[in-house]
Each structure stands twice: as structure tokens, then as C-alpha cells.
Write a protein that holds these residues in place. Structure first.
Motif, short mmCIF file in Angstrom:
data_model
loop_
_atom_site.label_atom_id
_atom_site.label_comp_id
_atom_site.label_asym_id
_atom_site.label_seq_id
_atom_site.Cartn_x
_atom_site.Cartn_y
_atom_site.Cartn_z
N ALA A 183 77.01 21.85 49.94
CA ALA A 183 77.01 21.73 51.40
C ALA A 183 75.81 20.94 51.93
O ALA A 183 74.72 20.99 51.35
CB ALA A 183 77.02 23.12 52.00
N LYS A 184 76.04 20.27 53.04
CA LYS A 184 74.94 19.65 53.78
C LYS A 184 74.14 20.78 54.45
O LYS A 184 74.74 21.72 54.98
CB LYS A 184 75.54 18.72 54.85
CG LYS A 184 74.52 17.93 55.64
CD LYS A 184 75.21 17.10 56.71
CE LYS A 184 75.02 17.76 58.05
NZ LYS A 184 75.66 17.09 59.17
N ILE A 237 79.11 26.97 57.86
CA ILE A 237 78.58 28.35 57.81
C ILE A 237 77.29 28.43 58.63
O ILE A 237 76.32 27.72 58.35
CB ILE A 237 78.26 28.77 56.36
CG1 ILE A 237 79.42 28.48 55.42
CG2 ILE A 237 77.83 30.24 56.30
CD1 ILE A 237 80.66 29.31 55.62
N ILE A 238 77.30 29.32 59.62
CA ILE A 238 76.08 29.59 60.40
C ILE A 238 75.64 31.02 60.07
O ILE A 238 76.36 31.98 60.34
CB ILE A 238 76.34 29.46 61.92
CG1 ILE A 238 76.91 28.09 62.29
CG2 ILE A 238 75.08 29.80 62.70
CD1 ILE A 238 75.94 26.94 62.21
N GLY A 265 69.53 35.91 54.37
CA GLY A 265 70.49 35.91 55.46
C GLY A 265 71.64 36.87 55.17
O GLY A 265 71.59 37.66 54.22
N ASP A 266 72.67 36.77 56.01
CA ASP A 266 73.87 37.59 55.81
C ASP A 266 74.86 36.91 54.86
O ASP A 266 75.92 37.44 54.59
CB ASP A 266 74.58 37.81 57.17
CG ASP A 266 73.78 38.71 58.09
OD1 ASP A 266 72.89 39.44 57.60
OD2 ASP A 266 74.05 38.68 59.31
N VAL A 267 74.50 35.69 54.43
CA VAL A 267 75.39 34.89 53.58
C VAL A 267 74.73 34.72 52.21
O VAL A 267 73.51 34.52 52.13
CB VAL A 267 75.63 33.50 54.23
CG1 VAL A 267 76.46 32.61 53.33
CG2 VAL A 267 76.30 33.67 55.60
N ASP A 268 75.53 34.79 51.17
CA ASP A 268 75.04 34.53 49.82
C ASP A 268 74.89 33.02 49.68
O ASP A 268 75.79 32.31 49.21
CB ASP A 268 76.06 35.11 48.81
CG ASP A 268 75.58 34.92 47.38
OD1 ASP A 268 74.52 34.30 47.16
OD2 ASP A 268 76.29 35.38 46.47
N CYS A 285 78.91 22.54 55.24
CA CYS A 285 77.54 22.59 55.76
C CYS A 285 77.13 24.04 55.98
O CYS A 285 77.98 24.91 56.20
CB CYS A 285 77.40 21.76 57.04
SG CYS A 285 78.57 22.19 58.31
N ILE A 286 75.83 24.29 55.93
CA ILE A 286 75.35 25.68 55.97
C ILE A 286 73.92 25.72 56.50
O ILE A 286 73.14 24.79 56.28
CB ILE A 286 75.43 26.27 54.52
CG1 ILE A 286 75.09 27.78 54.52
CG2 ILE A 286 74.54 25.52 53.54
CD1 ILE A 286 75.49 28.48 53.20
#
Ligand code: NAP
Length: 295
Positions: A3-4, A231-232, A251-254, A264-265
Motif C-alpha cells: 500500500a501507498k 485504510i484509515i 493502531g487498530d489495524v494490523d 493505501c493506509i
């Protein structure tokens, strides 16, 4: 796919440069200096560092900033009197009362006492109502920052399936409302998930955009993400301490796994966090312009 990275640091820097120019122009053309007061009750270290960062950023942009720190046992009555004083102070365009407040003070009573025209956090019901109606108002800083990150990164929201995890009044509910609006950065189809949602993974898997504002480290895993989704990650979770004593954040994301699937993330730290303070400054400049009838 790798991801960018959507860098909140870079986008915040861009907006701060725009604001610095705007503040300089206000001074030069109209002799106006936007003013912000931050009010902190007590000695919570996280709140102290948030307030210090807000004041430092304000100074750097040329915004007049005052910081008031009150004893933890300050009464609700005394705090209301202070808010009233700043409501009437023409040098001050924005009033920020740092949350959380000590338990003996009713937060709603304080937030509702702030003049809606100086409510740069966007938490007063007048501003919340205007936001829902799509009228001009102070937008809450974190959701406003998320919108800026999406639009400045070229993420298409119109027609997008957006899954938001978390329904707090400061992030989940307002970002859902904003992305629903019939205008740029909106026009999305929204699903808002929470602890009672059945099969959250299934909702996430069909999302073009996932916004995680939960407070559970790494809960959004790679198997929940559609190839190419944006993904934000709003979550800020302290998961340990480094050898230098600094908190290790997640964060809340792996992040490591999801970045291989997403288009993108945002990282944590360096994602949504820097945007929140920047949007507070943007609201303060907007408040100063409103007070001078320039907008
Ligand atoms: P909050 O008020 O604690 O709300 C959390 C939300 O997540 C609630 O709606 C809750 O559902 C939902 N939730 C919790 N566990 C869940 C689970 N296992 N499955 C599904 N939903 C779940 O949180 P907040 O104030 O919005 O903050 C969320 C995170 O963002 C925190 O980590 C916070 O530190 C961070 N944050 C960062 C910024 C920034 O500037 N970077 C700003 C604000 C917040 P229920 O409603 O059903 O309980």
C-alpha cells in the motif's frame, strides 16, 4: 500489493503551511491575530502533552495562544466562570477545554457553555446539528482531518462503500455523517459497526474504505480487508514501553499484514494524530475570520 502510505505528518505540514500564510495575511491586511485558549483541569500526563502540543503548534503558525492549567479540585462553577470570561474576550476566537475532565465536573455542562462561535473542537450541539444538516460550522477535528487525508490523497469517496468501526461522538458518528453529505469528500454509502454488530469481518470485506476508531490494537486483520481498499487507522493504543521509556504505539489495524493488501493506509503514529491538531488550528483561523465577518 504494498500500500501507498498516507502520511499525516506530510499532509498536516502542507495544511500548516497554508495556515501560516493565511494567518500572516490576516495580520497584514486586517491586523487580526487569531487567538486560542486551552484549559486543562488537573495533571493527567497525556492531557498535559496534548495541550502542550496544541499551544506549540499555535505559536508556530502565528496564532495567539493562552494556556490555563487549573487544580484538579477546581469546581464546575469556577470552570464555567472561566469559560464565560473567554466567551467575552475579543482576543480569543477559540476555546478548547481538554477532555476528560475530573469526575466531579459534568463535561456536557462545560462544553455546552462554550459560545458555539468559539467552539473550535466542534463538540457543541449547535455545531453538531449544523454538521448533520450540512451547514457551515466547526467540524470536529479528527473526522475533519480524516476527510482531508482522503481527499488530498485522491481517495474517491463518491459511491464508495465505507465501513466505520466505532460509533463515538468524537470520531465514528461524525465521520459517518460527513461522508454521507452530498458534496466533495462525501456521497459514500456508510456502514457503522460497533460491539453489537454481527459478523463485522463480512462488512469490512466489502468495504472500499475502512475507518477504524475502536481502541483495540490490531483488530482489523488482513483477512478482513478487500484487495485495494483504503485504510484509515484512528486507533492509538499503548502496547508497551521502549527501553528509553517511551510508549510503544499500535493502531487498530494490523499494519504489517494489511499493507500488503490495501491500496493505501495510514500509519500509527504519524497518521491521523498530526491531522487532529492541525484541524484545530484551521478551526481557530476560521473562527477569527467569522468574528471579523470575513466569511
Ligand atoms: P470510544 O469512545 O472508546 O469508542 C470506541 C468504539 O469502538 C465504540 O463505539 C465501541 O462500540 C467500538 N468497539 C470497541 N470494541 C469493539 C469491538 N471489539 N468490535 C466492534 N466495535 C468495538 O473511542 P474513540 O474516542 O472514538 O477512540 C477510538 C480510538 O481512536 C482510540 O484508540 C483513541 O485513542 C483513538 N483516537 C485517536 C485520535 C487521533 O487524533 N489520532 C482522536 C480520537 C481518538 P460500542 O459503542 O458498542 O461500545
Amino acid at each position: 500489493m504494498t500500500a501507498k502510505l498516507i502520511s499525516g505528518i506530510e499532509i498536516a505540514k502542507e495544511i500548516r503551511e497554508e495556515l501560516t500564510a493565511e494567518v500572516a495575511e490576516l495580520k497584514e491586511k486586517y491586523n487580526i491575530v487569531p487567538g486560542l485558549v486551552t484549559i486543562l483541569v488537573g495533571e493527567d500526563p497525556a492531557s498535559q502533552s496534548y495541550v502542550a502540543a496544541k499551544n506549540k503548534t499555535a505559536h508556530a503558525l502565528g496564532i495567539h495562544s493562552e494556556q490555563v492549567t487549573l487544580d484538579p479540585d477546581t469546581s464546575e462553577e469556577d470552570l464555567l466562570a472561566l469559560v464565560d470570561k473567554y466567551n467575552k474576550d475579543p482576543k480569543i476566537n477559540g476555546i478548547l477545554v481538554q477532555l476528560p475532565l475530573p469526575k466531579h465536573i459534568n463535561e456536557a455542562n462545560i462544553l455546552y457553555a462554550i459560545d458555539p462561535d468559539k467552539d473550535v473542537d466542534g463538540f457543541h450541539p449547535v455545531n453538531v446539528g449544523k454538521m448533520v444538516l450540512g451547514e457551515k460550522c466547526f467540524l470536529p477535528c479528527t473526522p475533519h482531518g480524516i476527510l482531508e487525508m482522503l481527499t488530498r490523497s485522491g481517495v474517491e469517496t463518491s459511491g464508495a462503500e465505507v465501513v466505520i468501526i466505532g460509533r463515538s461522538n468524537i470520531v465514528g458518528k461524525p465521520i459517518a455523517n460527513l461522508m454521507l453529505q452530498k458534496r466533495d469528500g462525501g456521497n459514500a454509502t456508510i456502514t457503522l459497526c460497533h460491539t453489537r454488530t454481527k459478523d463485522m469481518a463480512a462488512h469490512c470485506r466489502r468495504a472500499d474504505i475502512i475507518i477504524a476508531a475502536v481502541g483495540v490494537p490490531k483488530m482489523v486483520t488482513a483477512d478482513m480487508v478487500k484487495e485495494g481498499a483504503a485504510i484509515i487507522d484512528v486507533g492509538v493504543n499503548r502496547i508497551g514501553k521502549a527501553s528509553n521509556g517511551k510508549a510503544i504505539l499500535a493502531g487498530d489495524v494490523d499494519f504489517d499484514a494489511v499493507k500488503e493488501i490495501a491500496s493505501c493506509i495510514t500509519p500509527v503514529p504519524g497518521g491521523v494524530g498530526p491531522m487532529t491538531i492541525t484541524m484545530l488550528m484551521k478551526n481557530t483561523v476560521q473562527a477569527a475570520k467569522m468574528a471579523a465577518n470575513l466569511i
